[in-house]
Design a protein around this motif. Structure first.
Motif, PDB file in Angstrom:
ATOM      1  N   GLN A  85      17.054  -7.746  -2.269  1.00 38.79           N
ATOM      2  CA  GLN A  85      17.893  -6.983  -3.132  1.00 38.79           C
ATOM      3  C   GLN A  85      17.389  -5.638  -3.340  1.00 38.79           C
ATOM      4  OE1 GLN A  85      18.178  -9.239  -6.657  1.00 38.79           O
ATOM      5  NE2 GLN A  85      18.920 -10.893  -5.712  1.00 38.79           N
ATOM      6  N   ASN A  86      16.258  -5.131  -2.736  1.00 38.43           N
ATOM      7  CA  ASN A  86      15.556  -3.874  -2.805  1.00 38.43           C
ATOM      8  C   ASN A  86      15.522  -3.333  -1.565  1.00 38.43           C
ATOM      9  OD1 ASN A  86      14.181  -3.522  -5.629  1.00 38.43           O
ATOM     10  ND2 ASN A  86      14.165  -5.503  -5.107  1.00 38.43           N
ATOM     11  N   HIS A  87      15.169  -1.919  -1.475  1.00 38.95           N
ATOM     12  CA  HIS A  87      15.148  -1.021  -0.254  1.00 38.95           C
ATOM     13  C   HIS A  87      14.017  -0.869   0.256  1.00 38.95           C
ATOM     14  CE1 HIS A  87      19.192  -0.042  -2.152  1.00 38.95           C
ATOM     15  NE2 HIS A  87      19.627  -0.259  -0.828  1.00 38.95           N
ATOM     16  N   ILE A  88      12.837  -0.486  -0.585  1.00 36.25           N
ATOM     17  CA  ILE A  88      11.727  -0.074  -0.165  1.00 36.25           C
ATOM     18  C   ILE A  88      10.538  -0.792  -1.217  1.00 36.25           C
ATOM     19  CG2 ILE A  88       9.947   2.072  -0.122  1.00 36.25           C
ATOM     20  CD1 ILE A  88      12.638   3.839   0.438  1.00 36.25           C
ATOM     21  N   PHE A  89       9.458  -1.169  -0.454  1.00 42.40           N
ATOM     22  CA  PHE A  89       8.409  -1.703  -1.182  1.00 42.40           C
ATOM     23  C   PHE A  89       7.328  -0.651  -1.594  1.00 42.40           C
ATOM     24  CE2 PHE A  89       4.406  -3.901  -1.835  1.00 42.40           C
ATOM     25  CZ  PHE A  89       4.654  -4.911  -2.798  1.00 42.40           C
ATOM     26  N   VAL A  90       7.004  -0.370  -2.923  1.00 42.52           N
ATOM     27  CA  VAL A  90       6.113   0.669  -3.060  1.00 42.52           C
ATOM     28  C   VAL A  90       4.823  -0.098  -3.673  1.00 42.52           C
ATOM     29  CG1 VAL A  90       7.309   2.438  -3.235  1.00 42.52           C
ATOM     30  CG2 VAL A  90       7.072   1.196  -5.204  1.00 42.52           C
ATOM     31  N   MET A  91       3.514   0.407  -3.264  1.00 44.28           N
ATOM     32  CA  MET A  91       2.385  -0.047  -3.853  1.00 44.28           C
ATOM     33  C   MET A  91       1.377   0.958  -4.103  1.00 44.28           C
ATOM     34  SD  MET A  91      -0.038  -3.232  -2.427  1.00 44.28           S
ATOM     35  CE  MET A  91      -1.182  -2.373  -1.412  1.00 44.28           C
ATOM     36  N   CYS A 108      10.688  -9.624   4.797  1.00 44.80           N
ATOM     37  CA  CYS A 108      12.179  -9.440   4.301  1.00 44.80           C
ATOM     38  C   CYS A 108      12.720  -8.150   4.679  1.00 44.80           C
ATOM     39  CB  CYS A 108      12.251  -9.529   2.786  1.00 44.80           C
ATOM     40  SG  CYS A 108      12.160 -11.028   2.315  1.00 44.80           S
ATOM     41  N   GLY A 109      12.031  -7.316   5.389  1.00 46.98           N
ATOM     42  CA  GLY A 109      12.550  -5.901   6.163  1.00 46.98           C
ATOM     43  C   GLY A 109      12.483  -4.632   5.466  1.00 46.98           C
ATOM     44  N   LEU A 110      11.436  -4.686   4.398  1.00 48.96           N
ATOM     45  CA  LEU A 110      11.425  -3.594   3.397  1.00 48.96           C
ATOM     46  C   LEU A 110      10.377  -2.609   3.976  1.00 48.96           C
ATOM     47  CD1 LEU A 110      12.785  -5.773   1.527  1.00 48.96           C
ATOM     48  CD2 LEU A 110      11.329  -4.275  -0.172  1.00 48.96           C
ATOM     49  N   PRO A 111      10.709  -1.443   4.324  1.00 49.20           N
ATOM     50  CA  PRO A 111       9.451  -0.313   4.781  1.00 49.20           C
ATOM     51  C   PRO A 111       8.399  -0.200   3.471  1.00 49.20           C
ATOM     52  CG  PRO A 111      11.811   0.372   5.245  1.00 49.20           C
ATOM     53  CD  PRO A 111      12.113  -0.843   4.296  1.00 49.20           C
ATOM     54  N   ILE A 112       7.379  -0.044   3.693  1.00 51.48           N
ATOM     55  CA  ILE A 112       6.369   0.210   2.753  1.00 51.48           C
ATOM     56  C   ILE A 112       5.945   1.588   2.268  1.00 51.48           C
ATOM     57  CG2 ILE A 112       3.918  -0.419   2.087  1.00 51.48           C
ATOM     58  CD1 ILE A 112       5.958  -2.791   2.543  1.00 51.48           C
ATOM     59  N   VAL A 113       5.764   2.046   1.056  1.00 51.32           N
ATOM     60  CA  VAL A 113       5.244   3.363   0.851  1.00 51.32           C
ATOM     61  C   VAL A 113       4.002   2.894  -0.118  1.00 51.32           C
ATOM     62  CG1 VAL A 113       5.377   5.459  -0.723  1.00 51.32           C
ATOM     63  CG2 VAL A 113       7.410   4.827   0.881  1.00 51.32           C
ATOM     64  N   THR A 114       2.878   3.248   0.537  1.00 51.93           N
ATOM     65  CA  THR A 114       1.723   2.813  -0.103  1.00 51.93           C
ATOM     66  C   THR A 114       0.445   3.778  -0.215  1.00 51.93           C
ATOM     67  OG1 THR A 114       0.052   0.937  -0.108  1.00 51.93           O
ATOM     68  CG2 THR A 114       0.711   1.686   2.129  1.00 51.93           C
ATOM     69  N   THR A 115      -0.280   3.669  -1.171  1.00 52.50           N
ATOM     70  CA  THR A 115      -1.462   4.422  -1.210  1.00 52.50           C
ATOM     71  C   THR A 115      -2.405   3.742  -0.184  1.00 52.50           C
ATOM     72  OG1 THR A 115      -2.277   3.177  -3.016  1.00 52.50           O
ATOM     73  CG2 THR A 115      -1.420   5.509  -3.380  1.00 52.50           C
ATOM     74  N   PRO A 116      -3.687   4.669   0.285  1.00 52.28           N
ATOM     75  CA  PRO A 116      -4.605   3.921   1.323  1.00 52.28           C
ATOM     76  C   PRO A 116      -5.423   3.051   0.527  1.00 52.28           C
ATOM     77  CG  PRO A 116      -5.058   6.472   0.807  1.00 52.28           C
ATOM     78  CD  PRO A 116      -3.861   6.112   0.122  1.00 52.28           C
ATOM     79  N   CYS A 117      -5.684   1.888   0.925  1.00 52.79           N
ATOM     80  CA  CYS A 117      -6.680   0.897   0.525  1.00 52.79           C
ATOM     81  C   CYS A 117      -6.793  -0.246   1.596  1.00 52.79           C
ATOM     82  CB  CYS A 117      -6.064   0.349  -0.651  1.00 52.79           C
ATOM     83  SG  CYS A 117      -4.799  -0.800  -0.792  1.00 52.79           S
ATOM     84  N   GLU A 118      -7.818  -1.016   1.326  1.00 53.42           N
ATOM     85  CA  GLU A 118      -8.439  -2.123   2.131  1.00 53.42           C
ATOM     86  C   GLU A 118      -6.983  -2.837   2.568  1.00 53.42           C
ATOM     87  OE1 GLU A 118      -9.590  -2.469  -1.092  1.00 53.42           O
ATOM     88  OE2 GLU A 118     -11.093  -1.017  -0.753  1.00 53.42           O
ATOM     89  N   GLY A 119      -6.846  -3.281   3.987  1.00 52.44           N
ATOM     90  CA  GLY A 119      -5.970  -4.046   4.559  1.00 52.44           C
ATOM     91  C   GLY A 119      -4.782  -3.187   4.936  1.00 52.44           C
ATOM     92  N   VAL A 120      -4.476  -2.172   4.388  1.00 54.37           N
ATOM     93  CA  VAL A 120      -3.251  -1.194   4.785  1.00 54.37           C
ATOM     94  C   VAL A 120      -3.166  -1.009   6.063  1.00 54.37           C
ATOM     95  CG1 VAL A 120      -1.878   0.790   4.210  1.00 54.37           C
ATOM     96  CG2 VAL A 120      -2.894  -0.627   2.330  1.00 54.37           C
ATOM     97  N   GLU A 121      -4.403  -0.753   6.786  1.00 58.97           N
ATOM     98  CA  GLU A 121      -4.312   0.204   8.100  1.00 58.97           C
ATOM     99  C   GLU A 121      -3.844  -1.167   9.035  1.00 58.97           C
ATOM    100  OE1 GLU A 121      -8.172  -1.558   6.939  1.00 58.97           O
ATOM    101  OE2 GLU A 121      -7.214  -0.001   5.982  1.00 58.97           O
ATOM    102  N   GLU A 122      -4.318  -2.255   8.862  1.00 58.86           N
ATOM    103  CA  GLU A 122      -3.878  -3.134   9.654  1.00 58.86           C
ATOM    104  C   GLU A 122      -2.236  -3.659   9.703  1.00 58.86           C
ATOM    105  OE1 GLU A 122      -6.296  -7.047  10.127  1.00 58.86           O
ATOM    106  OE2 GLU A 122      -7.334  -5.992   8.226  1.00 58.86           O
ATOM    107  N   LEU A 123      -1.586  -3.110   8.498  1.00 62.00           N
ATOM    108  CA  LEU A 123      -0.260  -3.481   8.368  1.00 62.00           C
ATOM    109  C   LEU A 123       0.644  -2.402   8.503  1.00 62.00           C
ATOM    110  CD1 LEU A 123      -0.431  -5.643   5.301  1.00 62.00           C
ATOM    111  CD2 LEU A 123       0.042  -6.287   7.487  1.00 62.00           C
ATOM    112  N   ILE A 124       0.497  -1.116   7.984  1.00 61.24           N
ATOM    113  CA  ILE A 124       1.408  -0.087   7.860  1.00 61.24           C
ATOM    114  C   ILE A 124       0.934   1.081   9.065  1.00 61.24           C
ATOM    115  CG2 ILE A 124       2.363   1.744   6.427  1.00 61.24           C
ATOM    116  CD1 ILE A 124       2.699  -1.252   5.678  1.00 61.24           C
ATOM    117  N   ASP A 125       1.991   1.373   9.785  1.00 62.94           N
ATOM    118  CA  ASP A 125       1.822   2.430  10.613  1.00 62.94           C
ATOM    119  C   ASP A 125       3.232   3.187  10.630  1.00 62.94           C
ATOM    120  OD1 ASP A 125       3.931   1.063  12.137  1.00 62.94           O
ATOM    121  OD2 ASP A 125       2.241   0.227  13.556  1.00 62.94           O
ATOM    122  N   ALA A 126       3.269   4.260  11.276  1.00 66.55           N
ATOM    123  CA  ALA A 126       4.516   5.029  11.168  1.00 66.55           C
ATOM    124  C   ALA A 126       5.551   4.301  11.491  1.00 66.55           C
ATOM    125  CB  ALA A 126       4.414   6.226  12.000  1.00 66.55           C
ATOM    126  N   ALA A 127       5.554   3.166  12.110  1.00 66.54           N
ATOM    127  CA  ALA A 127       6.910   2.412  12.487  1.00 66.54           C
ATOM    128  C   ALA A 127       7.485   1.571  11.329  1.00 66.54           C
ATOM    129  CB  ALA A 127       6.624   1.488  13.776  1.00 66.54           C
TER     130      ALA A 127
END
Length: 187
Positions: A85-91, A108-127
């Motif tokens: 029911q949401n558009h963007i996941f923020v952390m 569930c198909g939500l793009p992520i907006v996040t601050t840098p922290c452990e684990g993020v580099e494995e999951l989030i890229d420009a795509a």
């Protein structure tokens, strides 16, 4: 059904314990900046913790009480529908391991907006989302506004996020372990 198109009000979601290291106050302050940029958005917060009253007071001080929703704990059977029911996941977590909530959001198909922290580099890229370099409300708001103003890029990210999440599914993980065991046995 997955939200693959932006509709308004834009629905932002975070799923976490309401504790200081999650820095949820930054999300509420970012929501104010998003509103100031002319984007109608709402922040949905799933979770419980000792900062809920403080965060609700912050939303009230910023005249965002009607735009910030505290959902409390959501049971496992219905959490997928909350993500959908949401558009963007923020952390904005200060530190994190591999975030299950982020993986669930991506599945569930939500793009992520996040601050840098452990684990993020494995999951989030420009795509799959945007990792902001600064832990401040302006940067968070800027990333959310960027996604909201680029619907084609947003739609591509929804698909990429889902695809990336499959790399971390139990089936994929099992297959990777079995492959590694086979390699070790043949050495």
């Amino acid at each position: 059904a997955l939200q693959q198109k932006i509709t308004y009000p834009l629905q932002l979601l975070t799923v976490c314990r309401l504790i200081s290291r999650k820095r949820i106050h930054l999300l509420i302050e970012a929501l104010e900046k998003i509103q100031q940029n002319g984007i109608d958005a709402e922040l949905n917060i799933v979770g419980e913790g000792n900062l809920q009253n403080e965060l609700a007071s912050l939303a009230e001080r910023l005249n965002l009480s009607e735009k910030v929703r505290f959902h409390g704990l959501v049971d496992y059977q219905t959490i997928a529908s909350v993500y959908q029911q949401n558009h963007i996941f923020v952390m904005t977590s200060e530190h994190e391991g591999m975030s299950n909530a982020m993986l669930e959001a991506m599945a569930c198909g939500l793009p992520i907006v996040t601050t840098p922290c452990e684990g993020v580099e494995e999951l989030i890229d420009a795509a799959t989302g945007i990792v902001i370099s600064e832990n401040d409300p302006e940067a968070i708001a800027g990333a959310v506004c960027q996604l909201a103003q680029q619907p084609q890029a947003y739609e591509k990210m929804t698909l990429s996020a889902r695809q990336k999440a499959t790399e971390f599914s139990w089936v994929s993980t099992e297959s990777q372990y079995l492959d590694q065991y086979r390699k070790e046995l043949t050495l």
